[in-house]
Design an enzyme around this catalytic site. Structure first.
Site, PDB file in Angstrom:
ATOM      1  N   ARG A 121      22.206  46.352  51.183  1.00 38.71           N
ATOM      2  CA  ARG A 121      23.375  45.909  51.941  1.00 38.71           C
ATOM      3  C   ARG A 121      24.359  47.051  52.204  1.00 38.71           C
ATOM      4  O   ARG A 121      24.930  47.147  53.283  1.00 38.71           O
ATOM      5  CB  ARG A 121      24.072  44.766  51.191  1.00 38.71           C
ATOM      6  CG  ARG A 121      23.264  43.474  51.167  1.00 38.71           C
ATOM      7  CD  ARG A 121      23.892  42.394  50.310  1.00 38.71           C
ATOM      8  NE  ARG A 121      24.069  42.852  48.934  1.00 38.71           N
ATOM      9  CZ  ARG A 121      25.252  43.130  48.390  1.00 38.71           C
ATOM     10  NH1 ARG A 121      26.358  42.983  49.099  1.00 38.71           N
ATOM     11  NH2 ARG A 121      25.349  43.537  47.143  1.00 38.71           N
ATOM     12  N   ILE A 122      24.549  47.927  51.206  1.00 35.19           N
ATOM     13  CA  ILE A 122      25.498  49.027  51.391  1.00 35.19           C
ATOM     14  C   ILE A 122      24.954  50.018  52.408  1.00 35.19           C
ATOM     15  O   ILE A 122      25.674  50.465  53.313  1.00 35.19           O
ATOM     16  CB  ILE A 122      25.807  49.707  50.046  1.00 35.19           C
ATOM     17  CG1 ILE A 122      26.520  48.724  49.122  1.00 35.19           C
ATOM     18  CG2 ILE A 122      26.659  50.955  50.262  1.00 35.19           C
ATOM     19  CD1 ILE A 122      26.726  49.250  47.708  1.00 35.19           C
ATOM     20  N   ARG A 181      24.712  56.458  42.156  1.00 29.66           N
ATOM     21  CA  ARG A 181      24.662  56.867  40.752  1.00 29.66           C
ATOM     22  C   ARG A 181      24.166  58.306  40.682  1.00 29.66           C
ATOM     23  O   ARG A 181      23.233  58.686  41.396  1.00 29.66           O
ATOM     24  CB  ARG A 181      23.734  55.965  39.929  1.00 29.66           C
ATOM     25  CG  ARG A 181      24.285  54.584  39.625  1.00 29.66           C
ATOM     26  CD  ARG A 181      25.464  54.637  38.667  1.00 29.66           C
ATOM     27  NE  ARG A 181      25.909  53.318  38.221  1.00 29.66           N
ATOM     28  CZ  ARG A 181      26.779  52.563  38.856  1.00 29.66           C
ATOM     29  NH1 ARG A 181      27.300  52.985  40.012  1.00 29.66           N
ATOM     30  NH2 ARG A 181      27.143  51.386  38.368  1.00 29.66           N
ATOM     31  N   ASP A 200      30.927  60.768  44.515  1.00 30.03           N
ATOM     32  CA  ASP A 200      31.827  59.828  43.838  1.00 30.03           C
ATOM     33  C   ASP A 200      31.297  59.471  42.453  1.00 30.03           C
ATOM     34  O   ASP A 200      31.930  58.693  41.747  1.00 30.03           O
ATOM     35  CB  ASP A 200      31.980  58.557  44.687  1.00 30.03           C
ATOM     36  CG  ASP A 200      33.064  57.619  44.165  1.00 30.03           C
ATOM     37  OD1 ASP A 200      34.159  58.108  43.828  1.00 30.03           O
ATOM     38  OD2 ASP A 200      32.814  56.404  44.080  1.00 30.03           O
ATOM     39  N   GLU A 225      30.856  60.321  32.850  1.00 29.95           N
ATOM     40  CA  GLU A 225      32.083  59.719  33.357  1.00 29.95           C
ATOM     41  C   GLU A 225      32.863  59.107  32.196  1.00 29.95           C
ATOM     42  O   GLU A 225      32.253  58.444  31.342  1.00 29.95           O
ATOM     43  CB  GLU A 225      31.761  58.642  34.408  1.00 29.95           C
ATOM     44  CG  GLU A 225      31.104  59.211  35.655  1.00 29.95           C
ATOM     45  CD  GLU A 225      30.895  58.169  36.752  1.00 29.95           C
ATOM     46  OE1 GLU A 225      31.294  57.002  36.559  1.00 29.95           O
ATOM     47  OE2 GLU A 225      30.343  58.523  37.809  1.00 29.95           O
ATOM     48  N   HIS A 255      34.716  58.214  41.059  1.00 31.29           N
ATOM     49  CA  HIS A 255      34.021  56.925  41.057  1.00 31.29           C
ATOM     50  C   HIS A 255      34.959  55.789  41.476  1.00 31.29           C
ATOM     51  O   HIS A 255      35.193  54.834  40.731  1.00 31.29           O
ATOM     52  CB  HIS A 255      33.419  56.617  39.687  1.00 31.29           C
ATOM     53  CG  HIS A 255      32.250  55.679  39.770  1.00 31.29           C
ATOM     54  ND1 HIS A 255      31.259  55.624  38.821  1.00 31.29           N
ATOM     55  CD2 HIS A 255      31.908  54.747  40.709  1.00 31.29           C
ATOM     56  CE1 HIS A 255      30.362  54.697  39.152  1.00 31.29           C
ATOM     57  NE2 HIS A 255      30.742  54.157  40.300  1.00 31.29           N
ATOM     58  N   GLY A 306      34.556  54.231  44.597  1.00 24.83           N
ATOM     59  CA  GLY A 306      33.980  53.523  45.731  1.00 24.83           C
ATOM     60  C   GLY A 306      34.174  52.021  45.679  1.00 24.83           C
ATOM     61  O   GLY A 306      34.242  51.361  46.716  1.00 24.83           O
TER      62      GLY A 306
END
Length: 314
Positions: free
Chosen positions: A154-155, A236, A260, A265, A285, A287
């Site tokens: 979908r993205i 990722r 991103d 992290e 990160h 988004g």
């Protein structure tokens, strides 16, 4: 109820309208990351409920044994970072809220923002202006450039829609099934994996990180990219083989990256090679970090915790 919210690094959740659901409770928000169980337990020792911000902290026996009052753990999404058997053995309920399929808008918009920032050299131009100078370097016009999208979810499809509206030539790669879907929908698939990387001006990754996709982008893939090209990753960091991107950028193929996501992290080392490289645009990160998306995720989570403030269920 004493509630601890973990790993809300930007202290963002207090700003959401749904935070009012916790108004009658004693809420502690940890804005730092505390991976050591003893350290974390000391900070939230009296917590009766813990709210997790995605998968940022692992919940195992070492931590649970130090939280005798804990009754419920709540989160939106997957529970792979939680020892569910250990929770069940201690009578701790895990409320994993399934808020439905995540809309692609926030993540797709951020990928587009990174592409535009690269094309217009926005960080460089901003730094030049703030330093008392004027224009610095020459940007790119997106119309006519080739955008390679790896991943037909979908993205990825949302990014493709934005890209086509801007006049980019969109070409796809992915699994056999993904490439078949692209063809069935009238899209364009690269003739080979090598051509996908070699011919793209921008490659953007939109694939879930699972065992089969970890390290799927190799040093050899990146070495095929143009010196003028940009690798965009908002999915990722683990999709790229460890160290491959740093090595590729040092070799100049691709010449640029817009990221991103990172292997570690939060990334707080200003000397990290991906942060010191002037040809890398990096964001922390974010988004998915929009008011609309966080409200959608956490309204149901906060409601579950508020409901759990009554007598513990048998």
């Amino acid at each position: 109820m004493k509630i601890a919210i973990l790993d809300d690094w930007g202290d963002t959740l207090r700003e959401l309208p749904c935070f009012d659901l916790l108004a009658d409770h004693d809420v502690t928000v940890l804005t730092g990351h505390h991976p050591d169980p003893a350290d974390l337990a000391a900070r939230i020792a009296e917590a009766e409920a813990v709210i997790l911000f995605r998968e940022r902290t692992a919940i195992g026996t070492e931590l649970l044994d130090r939280l005798p009052n804990l009754r419920v753990i709540a989160l939106a999404g997957a529970t792979g970072h939680i020892d569910l058997d250990a929770c069940a053995a201690r009578g701790i309920r895990v409320e994993a809220v399934k808020a439905g399929a995540t809309p692609p808008d926030a993540a797709a918009e951020h990928a587009l923002a990174l592409i535009l920032a690269w094309a217009k050299r926005l960080p460089r131009q901003l730094a030049s202006l703030r330093a008392g100078h004027w224009q610095s370097g020459v940007g790119r016009t997106l119309r006519g450039l080739r955008l390679g999208l790896w991943g037909h979810g979908r993205i990825g499809r949302a990014v493709a829609g934005y890209a086509e509206a801007l006049g980019l030539d969109v070409v796809w790669w992915g699994s056999d099934a993904a490439r078949a879907r692209v063809v069935a929908e009238g899209g364009k698939v690269a003739p080979s994996r090598a051509a996908f990387f070699a011919e793209a001006d921008i490659v953007s990754l939109h694939v879930r990180l699972v065992a089969e996709t970890r390290g799927m982008v190799t040093v050899e893939d990146l070495a095929r990219m143009k010196p003028s090209a940009c690798l965009v990753n908002t999915s990722r960091a683990g999709l790229i083989a460890p160290g491959a991107l740093e090595a590729a950028l040092a070799a100049g193929r691709p010449g640029h990256a817009a990221l991103d996501v990172f292997e570690t992290e939060p990334l707080t080392d200003p000397a990290h090679p991906l942060l010191t490289n002037p040809n890398v645009i990096a964001t922390p990160h974010i988004g998915f970090v929009t008011q609309e998306e966080l409200e959608r995720q956490f309204r149901a989570v906060f409601a579950r915790v508020a409901e759990a403030s009554g007598p513990q269920r048998g």
